[in-house]
Design an enzyme around this catalytic site. Sequence first.
Site, PDB file in Angstrom:
ATOM      1  N   ASP A   9     -13.831  18.341  61.515  1.00 21.17           N
ATOM      2  CA  ASP A   9     -14.868  18.593  60.677  1.00 21.17           C
ATOM      3  C   ASP A   9     -13.967  19.538  59.488  1.00 21.17           C
ATOM      4  O   ASP A   9     -12.850  20.261  59.776  1.00 21.17           O
ATOM      5  CB  ASP A   9     -15.910  19.411  60.964  1.00 21.17           C
ATOM      6  CG  ASP A   9     -16.613  19.837  59.606  1.00 21.17           C
ATOM      7  OD1 ASP A   9     -17.132  18.866  58.875  1.00 21.17           O
ATOM      8  OD2 ASP A   9     -17.107  20.816  59.436  1.00 21.17           O
ATOM      9  N   ASP A  11     -15.230  21.354  56.098  1.00 21.95           N
ATOM     10  CA  ASP A  11     -16.137  22.336  55.456  1.00 21.95           C
ATOM     11  C   ASP A  11     -16.615  23.436  56.724  1.00 21.95           C
ATOM     12  O   ASP A  11     -17.215  22.737  57.492  1.00 21.95           O
ATOM     13  CB  ASP A  11     -17.093  22.045  54.567  1.00 21.95           C
ATOM     14  CG  ASP A  11     -16.718  21.476  53.351  1.00 21.95           C
ATOM     15  OD1 ASP A  11     -16.510  22.122  52.453  1.00 21.95           O
ATOM     16  OD2 ASP A  11     -16.586  20.364  53.282  1.00 21.95           O
TER      17      ASP A  11
END
Length: 254
Positions: A9, A11
């Site tokens: 991922d 953010d």
Amino acid sequence: MKYDGYLIDLDGTMYNGNTVIDGAIDFVDRLNKAHIPYVFLTNNATKTQEEAAKKLIDMGFDIHPETLYTSAMATAAYLEVEAPGASVHVIGSDGLKSTLEAVGCVITDDKPDFVVMGLDTALTYEKLALGARLISAGATFISTNPDRKFPSDEGFLPGNGSLVSVLASTTDVDPIVIGKPEGIILEAAVRALGLQKERVLLVGDNYDTDIRTGLDNGVDTLHVNTGVTSAEEVKEQARQPEYMINQLSEWSVE
């Protein structure tokens, strides 16, 4: 356990806003040194693949644009298969629009086949009202991702899921959701890695999106306590990630 590939991922895992998270660059450097393949799997649909990669590169990450897979790309891939050449009204960024146009979607405000909504930081009442009218008139409603919030330099900000809920409530139509935790985006990213699911680890900070993606679709997960979901909140869940750490510096890739 050693994994042959990683889904990572962005953010809350690699950065918060414009601030690199401690240990993130070193983690990617270690993957590069060990020649372990990875794909950045992000629900952020505001940027094109190249724009998302440039942000990482400008921050000091040694990566290539081909390692980025966004929910905008997954949405485009979905429409390319399900409705080639479809007309689409977009509530979202220019990056989302250009990603959809690249696969042959026709962007329009006039009787579109689909209304696609991604995070729009310039969202207005007028945009929401038009979207509601188009959905009520029969356009299929698609949400690029369900994130209710995301971390920034100023703290948590409203995510696409929070804004999509306005249209869902207004129209009584639940959208087709493309991004994590749905399997649509995961399957595409695993194909990009060219590995079996059992040999892949998904790394993220958000239990409701990142961790649930792995739990729901047969991929091991590593929760990093640097973003949306705290360790305490994760521990309250009925289903647990395979691993949980405070920082990526704690994780060995070999």
